[in-house]
Design a protein around this motif. Structure first.
Motif, mmCIF file in Angstrom:
data_model
loop_
_atom_site.group_PDB
_atom_site.id
_atom_site.type_symbol
_atom_site.label_atom_id
_atom_site.label_comp_id
_atom_site.label_asym_id
_atom_site.label_seq_id
_atom_site.Cartn_x
_atom_site.Cartn_y
_atom_site.Cartn_z
ATOM 1 N N ARG A 1 21.049 -7.161 -12.959
ATOM 2 C CA ARG A 1 19.635 -6.777 -12.967
ATOM 3 C C ARG A 1 18.852 -7.583 -13.997
ATOM 4 O O ARG A 1 17.704 -7.977 -13.740
ATOM 5 N N VAL A 2 19.465 -7.829 -15.156
ATOM 6 C CA VAL A 2 18.785 -8.648 -16.163
ATOM 7 C C VAL A 2 18.555 -10.056 -15.603
ATOM 8 O O VAL A 2 17.480 -10.642 -15.758
ATOM 9 N N ALA A 3 19.572 -10.566 -14.922
ATOM 10 C CA ALA A 3 19.448 -11.909 -14.353
ATOM 11 C C ALA A 3 18.285 -11.961 -13.368
ATOM 12 O O ALA A 3 17.506 -12.922 -13.345
ATOM 13 N N LEU A 4 18.138 -10.914 -12.572
ATOM 14 C CA LEU A 4 17.030 -10.886 -11.622
ATOM 15 C C LEU A 4 15.701 -10.768 -12.363
ATOM 16 O O LEU A 4 14.722 -11.453 -12.039
ATOM 17 N N ALA A 5 15.673 -9.896 -13.390
ATOM 18 C CA ALA A 5 14.439 -9.724 -14.162
ATOM 19 C C ALA A 5 13.991 -11.059 -14.740
ATOM 20 O O ALA A 5 12.822 -11.428 -14.682
ATOM 21 N N ARG A 6 14.965 -11.808 -15.298
ATOM 22 C CA ARG A 6 14.622 -13.083 -15.908
ATOM 23 C C ARG A 6 14.075 -14.057 -14.870
ATOM 24 O O ARG A 6 13.209 -14.878 -15.153
ATOM 25 N N ALA A 7 14.588 -13.952 -13.643
ATOM 26 C CA ALA A 7 14.185 -14.898 -12.608
ATOM 27 C C ALA A 7 12.829 -14.557 -12.016
ATOM 28 O O ALA A 7 12.170 -15.421 -11.450
ATOM 29 N N VAL A 8 12.384 -13.273 -12.109
ATOM 30 C CA VAL A 8 11.115 -12.930 -11.467
ATOM 31 C C VAL A 8 9.999 -12.665 -12.467
ATOM 32 O O VAL A 8 8.855 -12.497 -12.078
ATOM 33 N N VAL A 9 10.338 -12.630 -13.784
ATOM 34 C CA VAL A 9 9.343 -12.206 -14.766
ATOM 35 C C VAL A 9 8.122 -13.120 -14.782
ATOM 36 O O VAL A 9 7.021 -12.690 -15.079
ATOM 37 N N PHE A 10 8.292 -14.373 -14.427
ATOM 38 C CA PHE A 10 7.144 -15.295 -14.444
ATOM 39 C C PHE A 10 6.563 -15.485 -13.045
ATOM 40 O O PHE A 10 5.818 -16.434 -12.812
ATOM 41 N N ARG A 11 6.866 -14.526 -12.152
ATOM 42 C CA ARG A 11 6.319 -14.549 -10.792
ATOM 43 C C ARG A 11 6.502 -15.903 -10.126
ATOM 44 O O ARG A 11 5.525 -16.589 -9.813
ATOM 45 N N PRO A 12 7.728 -16.325 -9.937
ATOM 46 C CA PRO A 12 7.925 -17.630 -9.289
ATOM 47 C C PRO A 12 7.508 -17.542 -7.828
ATOM 48 O O PRO A 12 7.595 -16.472 -7.231
ATOM 49 N N PRO A 13 7.045 -18.638 -7.253
ATOM 50 C CA PRO A 13 6.667 -18.616 -5.846
ATOM 51 C C PRO A 13 7.892 -18.584 -4.932
ATOM 52 O O PRO A 13 7.767 -18.307 -3.744
ATOM 53 N N VAL B 1 20.390 -3.165 -1.061
ATOM 54 C CA VAL B 1 19.174 -2.456 -0.677
ATOM 55 C C VAL B 1 18.094 -2.663 -1.736
ATOM 56 O O VAL B 1 16.942 -2.984 -1.447
ATOM 57 N N TRP B 2 18.519 -2.515 -2.975
ATOM 58 C CA TRP B 2 17.628 -2.590 -4.115
ATOM 59 C C TRP B 2 16.986 -3.971 -4.227
ATOM 60 O O TRP B 2 15.783 -4.134 -4.418
ATOM 61 N N LEU B 3 17.821 -4.991 -4.059
ATOM 62 C CA LEU B 3 17.358 -6.373 -4.155
ATOM 63 C C LEU B 3 16.314 -6.663 -3.078
ATOM 64 O O LEU B 3 15.269 -7.265 -3.335
ATOM 65 N N LYS B 4 16.604 -6.189 -1.886
ATOM 66 C CA LYS B 4 15.713 -6.417 -0.744
ATOM 67 C C LYS B 4 14.366 -5.729 -0.993
ATOM 68 O O LYS B 4 13.308 -6.284 -0.702
ATOM 69 N N GLU B 5 14.426 -4.520 -1.576
ATOM 70 C CA GLU B 5 13.197 -3.781 -1.859
ATOM 71 C C GLU B 5 12.317 -4.542 -2.849
ATOM 72 O O GLU B 5 11.104 -4.660 -2.663
ATOM 73 N N ILE B 6 12.938 -5.055 -3.900
ATOM 74 C CA ILE B 6 12.171 -5.777 -4.903
ATOM 75 C C ILE B 6 11.549 -7.030 -4.320
ATOM 76 O O ILE B 6 10.397 -7.354 -4.578
ATOM 77 N N GLN B 7 12.323 -7.705 -3.487
ATOM 78 C CA GLN B 7 11.804 -8.930 -2.862
ATOM 79 C C GLN B 7 10.569 -8.605 -2.019
ATOM 80 O O GLN B 7 9.557 -9.292 -2.071
ATOM 81 N N ARG B 8 10.642 -7.502 -1.270
ATOM 82 C CA ARG B 8 9.532 -7.121 -0.402
ATOM 83 C C ARG B 8 8.339 -6.688 -1.250
ATOM 84 O O ARG B 8 7.218 -7.076 -1.014
ATOM 85 N N GLU B 9 8.636 -5.917 -2.297
ATOM 86 C CA GLU B 9 7.576 -5.385 -3.142
ATOM 87 C C GLU B 9 6.784 -6.509 -3.813
ATOM 88 O O GLU B 9 5.580 -6.458 -3.928
ATOM 89 N N LEU B 10 7.518 -7.522 -4.290
ATOM 90 C CA LEU B 10 6.842 -8.617 -4.980
ATOM 91 C C LEU B 10 6.333 -9.667 -4.008
ATOM 92 O O LEU B 10 5.680 -10.624 -4.408
ATOM 93 N N GLY B 11 6.666 -9.501 -2.739
ATOM 94 C CA GLY B 11 6.237 -10.475 -1.744
ATOM 95 C C GLY B 11 6.809 -11.856 -1.992
ATOM 96 O O GLY B 11 6.173 -12.874 -1.753
ATOM 97 N N LEU B 12 8.050 -11.901 -2.505
ATOM 98 C CA LEU B 12 8.653 -13.186 -2.875
ATOM 99 C C LEU B 12 9.253 -13.889 -1.676
ATOM 100 O O LEU B 12 9.795 -13.241 -0.764
ATOM 101 N N THR B 13 9.148 -15.194 -1.684
ATOM 102 C CA THR B 13 9.937 -15.988 -0.754
ATOM 103 C C THR B 13 11.321 -16.125 -1.377
ATOM 104 O O THR B 13 11.420 -16.448 -2.557
#
Lengths: 580, 359
Positions: B147-159, B180-192
């Motif tokens: 989870r920390v690894a994911l937080a670090r990767a999305v904290v700067f809102r990468p495209p 499930v959790w990962l997929k939810e975050i991806q959808r929530e942030l609208g990340l590619t």
């Protein structure tokens, strides 16, 4: 939380103009490359040049000639000297390996009592210079040494003679045994997969058979590597041939070089450079042979992760006889020479004929502390050691990072360059830096400043420092700096903020190692000596040659004390254990 | 729009092509998975997108930016790309706290301290790690580290978010929920997101599209349903849902309605009708893929009926896997009730049997 997705993307950090062909990272890598190349090549090239110039390089009219090589080949003495060198190096290595391997097996793999303490004491000679070892041995076992005389009084003549090739080889061998011990201990004895030995036990082999048939063969790469290193060290060793060989008119290449280059009233620089080349070729051939022998190393790969500590082999009935032998060895080979040396420093004359309390004195130390040149030597040594160890650690760390962790296109070249000083004996390094300061104008300012010693020391120890740091860099997962890159750090930033902090223990270890090496070093400095540039080792060399045994011993005692304090402090304060 | 485009991407090590001439477009907001066995080139492709590895040739474009082009020699280093990457090893910096790990991307972007604290706090809350700010990575469980690894990767809102087998170090149960959790975050942030895995279940469950890779090439690109129902290559059929492959010779091949029906003669002379993508020449060698759960013991009208020899059955919990010999080959089918070990009949619907050229 929904506010989050509305936030805009943060652009990558701006690090110079986008997609600049030469980023600041690449420039830093080039800088490290150039510094290394200059350090390594600048001293080597003038020596090559000197081989083909008739007069000394510092005379501006260079007269190109092959006469130096011709004279070298025509000189019968050189052939004999080269053979003597080989005999001495061979015998030294044999003694060092037999002692080192035996000690690694006994102290590292068995249940012998006291193996830890004796293992630590076994290492002592490695922390001291050959100069100190040979002085200690001479004080105790020399022709007029304490034990030699004591022995002669009781049994007639002592059966040993240090002033001979075997005598030289014994002193050099016991000085170098710790190196073989170290390699074999950490190469295999401590890290061998214990199931390999257990498997042999289940096949019906006793403990000694297991050692002979399984453990020892697995040690082969460690034995080959340490043998090569020991041969190299013996070939370039100066103090032992000088102090033990000279009186019996035995010359090795380095003592010949020393006497021709420094001692002679009219040094023949061309000849010196040419014989330096012979020395480099000998060393290079040894290292090449080592590589060849180890090219099938995978046959011996036994260490596969897993930090299990192997169970020690039970010695059984052999336990106490072997223990006695080990104690005698440590006592007479390690302890007695050091004790003799210290005792000599506190006495005016050391002989079994006069009771020691009649000759106790502090005069030797007073002489050291009251002579300007000697005090200068002490301070210079300390300053040079600190500065050279600090800069050397920094440089080798940067080299290791470029080699291991960058996309620098010439990193393999850099690695080869950085390790190349291994081929150059310390005496030659000093000679080369001396020539370089004369020949290359930009190095001129180095002359007559202690920076010339700092530069020479750093250059000579790049491979050593790299050897201490590189493994720790390799151990740091590559994803850690890749991750830094993906979140916006360029190479410099990811090295500074991620890699270097993680390397801290290795950097400290490297610093202490280099510090000790510089503290005891003297060979590199010999050709660079000038008034004001005195250092401990070279001063001791001169003092002993002039017969000032007491002051030499006082100097040596001070040096031993400094090294001991440093090592103990490093272990207590930083938990740094040298050679681990 | 921020589309990621790969054109003829190739990465060679000497003679070996780890990635062989791949072209691919990833739309904004899409979750694309690179799926394949180890050594298929999926991680190499991801590293090329991240800029961690310089491809040998081809083009990588993102939006208007050319990130790599071998013709012009252009290569943007990873730090200039600004993509979030989650590493298989997590690659958390062990000497920094959770908070410092996550704030590093912001520090490097010279974000003010107050803003940093706010963003790091929000992101840690997003991944459910509020309160762990001062911990060091070594003090966290595998799931927390992930989870920390994911937080670090999305904290700067990468495209663009790149994930390299991020769940492979978790145990089976945790993997399910993390998916499930990962997929939810991806959808929530609208990340590619581009996701690399060798786990077909993960790929089917999470992806908008899957690129099945083998030996440095994309074998098939499509939605999870397309990949599962209509594999276009025997490899896609066997790697996903592990279909049986049966060898045979084409007897006839003709269009019937919407489908092309191809009749195979098996080694023992039995015939089997299946669908193929194109009409196939009679007499050529072919492979027929059929999934274990699409084979029936009960009779079915209009389906192929074949003689087979049932052998051992193994109990898998909710059903049995039954082994059987068909035309000299061992195949597997799923049954509710194990069949006695003797000769019997099986039934395969025409549309469940997919015929591929053997070449």
């Amino acid at each position: 939380m929904n506010t989050q997705s509305a936030e805009t993307t943060l652009a990558p950090p701006r690090i110079g103009p986008a997609l600049m062909p030469l980023s600041r990272s690449r420039m830093a890598q080039w800088l490290i490359f150039v510094i290394t190349a200059v350090l390594v090549l600048a001293p080597a090239l003038p020596i090559l040049l000197q081989v083909f110039v008739a007069g000394p390089l510092y005379e501006r009219d260079w007269d190109f000639t092959f006469a130096n090589i011709g004279r070298l080949l025509g000189n019968e003495a050189i052939g004999e000297i080269a053979l003597t060198t080989l005999a001495f190096a061979g015998l030294t290595t044999l003694i060092a390996q037999v002692l080192g391997v035996t000690a690694a097996l006994l102290f590292g793999r068995t249940d012998m009592p006291g193996r830890r303490v004796m293992g630590d004491m076994m290492m002592w000679p490695l922390y001291l210079s050959h100069l100190i070892m040979v002085v200690g041995w001479l004080i105790v076992y020399g022709p007029s040494g304490f034990l030699t005389q004591a022995f002669a009084r009781m049994f007639g003549n002592a059966p040993w003679n240090l002033y001979s090739i075997p005598g030289m080889a014994v002193v050099a061998g016991v000085s170098q045994a710790p190196l073989a011990y170290l390699y074999c201990l950490y190469g295999v004895a401590r890290s061998i997969d214990p199931t390999l030995e257990s498997a042999a036990r289940t096949c019906g082999a006793g403990p000694l058979t297991v050692m002979r048939r399984v453990t020892l063969p697995l040690m082969l790469p460690a034995i080959v590597t340490s043998s090569a290193l020991n041969i190299v060290i013996a070939v370039e060793m100066l103090s032992i041939p000088l102090f033990l060989g000279r009186p019996a008119r035995i010359d090795t290449l380095s003592s010949y070089l020393y006497l021709e280059g420094i001692g002679a009233s009219n040094p023949q620089h061309g000849m010196v450079a040419a014989s330096a080349l012979v020395l480099v070729v000998l060393v290079g051939a040894t290292l090449a042979l080592q590589r060849l022998l180890l090219s099938r190393g995978h046959r011996y790969e036994t260490v596969k992760g897993k930090g299990t500590r192997p169970a020690p082999l039970q010695l059984g009935a052999l336990k106490w006889p072997l223990f006695t032998l080990a104690v005698l060895y440590i006592a007479f080979v390690v302890l007695v020479p050091v004790l003799g040396l210290v005792l000599r420093a506190f006495t005016s004359y050391l002989t079994p004929l006069i009771p020691i309390w009649d000759v106790l004195t502090l005069q030797n130390f007073r002489d050291v502390f009251q002579t300007d040149a000697y005090m200068r030597a002490l301070w210079n040594t300390l300053i040079i050691a600190v500065v050279a160890a600090g800069l050397g650690t920094l440089l080798t760390a940067l080299i290791a990072l470029v080699i291991q962790r960058s996309g620098f296109p010439f990193r393999r070249t850099l690695e080869a360059l950085a390790y190349s000083p291994r081929m150059v004996p310390g005496l030659i390094t000093g000679l080369g830096v001396f020539y370089a300061a004369i020949v290359f104008a930009p190095f001129g300012w180095l002359r007559d400043s202690i920076w010339i010693l700092v530069v020479a020391y750093i250059m000579a120890t790049i491979p050593l420092g790299l050897g201490a740091i590189q493994p720790s860099v390799v151990q740091i997962g590559a994803d850690l700096d890749k991750a830094a890159r993906t979140v916006g750090a360029d190479w410099i930033t990811s090295m500074r903020r991620i890699l270097l902090p993680l390397m801290k223990p290795a950097l400290l270890g490297c610093f202490v190692l280099l510090f000790v090496v510089h503290l005891k070093s003297y060979v590199v400095a010999i050709f660079l000596m000038a008034p004001g540039l005195e250092i401990m080792g070279v001063t001791m060399l001169g003092l002993w040659e002039n017969g000032a045994a007491g002051v030499t011993a006082a100097f040596a005692t001070l040096q031993i004390a400094m090294i001991a304090i440093l090592l103990i402090a490093a272990r207590l304060v930083f938990g740094v254990k040298l050679y681990e | 729009m921020n589309k990621l485009v790969l054109e003829n991407l190739t990465k060679s090590y000497g003679e070996v092509h780890a990635v062989n001439n791949i072209s691919l477009t990833v739309e904004q907001g899409e979750f694309l998975t690179l799926l394949g066995p180890s050594g298929c080139g999926k991680s190499t492709t991801l590293a090329a997108i991240a800029g961690l590895d310089r491809p040998t040739s081809g083009v990588v474009r993102f939006g208007d930016h050319v990130l790599f082009d071998d013709m012009s020699g252009r290569f943007a280093p990873p730090e200039k790309r600004g993509f979030g990457v989650v590493f298989q090893s997590y690659a958390l910096w062990p000497h920094l706290t959770v908070e410092r790990n996550v704030s590093m991307p912001l520090e490097l972007r010279r974000v003010s301290r107050a803003e940093r604290t706010r963003r790091v706090g929000e992101t840690l809350e997003l991944v459910g790690l509020s309160g762990f700010e001062k911990r060091y990575p070594g003090e966290l469980s595998g799931g927390q580290q992930q989870r920390v690894a994911l937080a670090r990767a999305v904290v700067f809102r990468p495209p663009l978010l790149l994930l390299d087998e991020p769940l492979s170090n978790l145990d089976a149960q945790l993997r399910q929920s993390a998916r499930v959790w990962l997929k939810e975050i991806q959808r929530e942030l609208g990340l590619t997101a581009i996701y690399v895995t060798h786990d077909q279940e993960e790929a089917l469950a999470m992806s908008d599209r899957i690129a099945v890779m083998r030996a440095g090439k994309i074998v098939q690109l499509g939605t999870p349903q397309e990949i599962y129902e209509r594999p276009q290559h025997p490899f896609a059929a066997t790697f996903i849902g592990s279909a049986n492959l049966i060898e045979g010779i084409v007897e006839q091949s003709a269009r019937r309605g919407d489908a092309i029906v191809t009749r195979l003669r098996l080694a023992d002379g039995q015939h089997l009708d299946g669908h193929s993508a194109v009409p196939m020449a009679a007499g050529t060698k072919a492979k027929l893929a059929v999934r274990g759960e699409r084979m029936r013991v009960a009779e079915e009208s209009g389906a192929n009926t074949l003689d087979a020899g049932f052998t051992t059955a193994s109990y898998l919990g909710n059903h049995y896997e039954q082994k059987l010999m068909l035309a000299g080959q061992e195949i597997r089918m799923l049954v509710d009730v194990p069949q006695p070990e003797r000769a019997g009949k099986i039934h395969i619907a025409e549309s469940d049997a997919l015929v591929f050229s053997a070449e």
